[in-house]
Design an enzyme around this catalytic site. Structure first.
Site, short mmCIF file in Angstrom:
data_model
loop_
_atom_site.label_atom_id
_atom_site.label_comp_id
_atom_site.label_asym_id
_atom_site.label_seq_id
_atom_site.Cartn_x
_atom_site.Cartn_y
_atom_site.Cartn_z
N GLU A 53 15.75 17.40 -34.41
CA GLU A 53 15.00 16.17 -34.68
C GLU A 53 15.92 15.06 -35.17
O GLU A 53 16.96 15.32 -35.78
CB GLU A 53 13.88 16.37 -35.72
CG GLU A 53 12.58 16.90 -35.17
CD GLU A 53 12.43 18.38 -35.40
OE1 GLU A 53 11.44 18.95 -34.93
OE2 GLU A 53 13.31 18.96 -36.06
N THR A 54 15.45 13.85 -34.90
CA THR A 54 16.06 12.64 -35.46
C THR A 54 14.95 11.84 -36.13
O THR A 54 13.85 11.69 -35.58
CB THR A 54 16.73 11.80 -34.36
OG1 THR A 54 17.82 12.56 -33.80
CG2 THR A 54 17.28 10.50 -34.91
#
Length: 286
Positions: A53-54
């Site tokens: 994830e970002t």
């Protein structure tokens, strides 16, 4: 102290969460000023980074230390991500100092406390109210088959359930550490099952003792074989264990990433009478 991001903060930063070693824990992207990015651009950034994830932050006008936060895997947006929350909070701590933050996520408001420690910062997120629901026997049987597990591989003290503390996770407990270590599953098949059940990960656990667990999280719906340290799943597991054992105030230690060569430690705190779960960890710049 202003919360306005510095020049160039639309570029992604890289942090490892739930560790003090850049080669450990779970890598996360952090974009401190995503105000000018479209959904497609955010997904492109997440895909380019390739991390599970970002986090994309946008400052809330007139609300100091408040941010709207969105989370993208390389394939899709997810409502909440624990390790990217810890990474983003430490990144903000490095710029604005310790203190309380509020992240407005698609799962709901998530308060985060950033604390200065001897060699950096740690962060504690407080989840949205948690819940636990039964897992249908046919869905559990399908998940086991896709994982290559047999029913007798499960620890009968921990019935399969779906835990939620911002995202949904199917909790399955292995009877042995060896079973947990041997992860080899049907990537596409498990992804299809997880999409049908709206699961973010499958939380695989093994109990070392009453307060210490080893965990792994297949994440095919995000385009990742395995998430190395998963704060949202840790929170969901805290809710699960509290329901299972009738826990009041308690602290759990979760070890994750060892089987990937990226060890990390997640601290999960339960408070008596509070449906929210607290997850604490360190993060370090990569």
């Amino acid at each position: 102290m202003t919360q306005t991001p510095s020049a160039g903060s639309a570029e992604p930063l890289r942090y490892a969460a739930f560790t003090t070693d850049p080669a450990g824990g779970n890598p996360a992207g952090v974009v401190l000023d995503a105000a000018g990015l479209t959904d497609g651009q955010q997904l492109d950034v997440a895909a380019r980074l390739g991390y599970s994830e970002t986090a994309f932050l946008t400052a809330v006008p007139g609300a100091e230390r408040n941010w709207t936060v969105r989370y993208f895997s390389p394939l899709a947006e997810v409502p909440f991500c624990g390790h990217a929350t810890i990474a983003a909070a430490v990144a903000l701590g490095e710029r604005h100092g310790a203190g309380e933050l509020l992240f407005e996520t698609k799962a709901g408001p998530v308060p985060v406390e950033v604390t200065a420690v001897a060699d950096g910062f740690s962060a504690t997120l407080t989840s949205v109210p948690s819940s636990v629901e039964d897992a249908a026997p046919q869905d559990v049987a399908e998940a086991l088959a896709l994982l290559g597990w047999r029913p007798e591989d499960l620890d009968g003290r921990f019935p399969p359930r779906i835990g939620y503390a911002g995202a949904r996770h199917l909790v399955l407990a292995a009877g042995t550490r060896e079973r947990l270590a041997a992860l080899d599953y049907d990537f596409d098949g498990l992804a299809a099952l997880m999409r049908r059940l709206d699961l973010t990960t499958v939380q695989l656990v093994w109990e070392e003792d009453g307060a210490t667990f080893h965990v792994r999280d297949p994440f095919p719906v995000g385009g990742i074989v395995e998430d190395p340290a998963t704060g949202a799943a840790a929170a969901a597991f805290g809710a699960y264990l509290r329901r299972l054992r009738g826990l009041g105030t308690a602290r759990l230690t979760l070890h994750q990433g060892e089987d990937l060569g990226r060890p990390g430690v997640l601290t999960v705190d339960l408070l008596d009478g509070d449906p929210r779960i607290r997850v604490t960890g360190r993060a370090v710049r990569i």
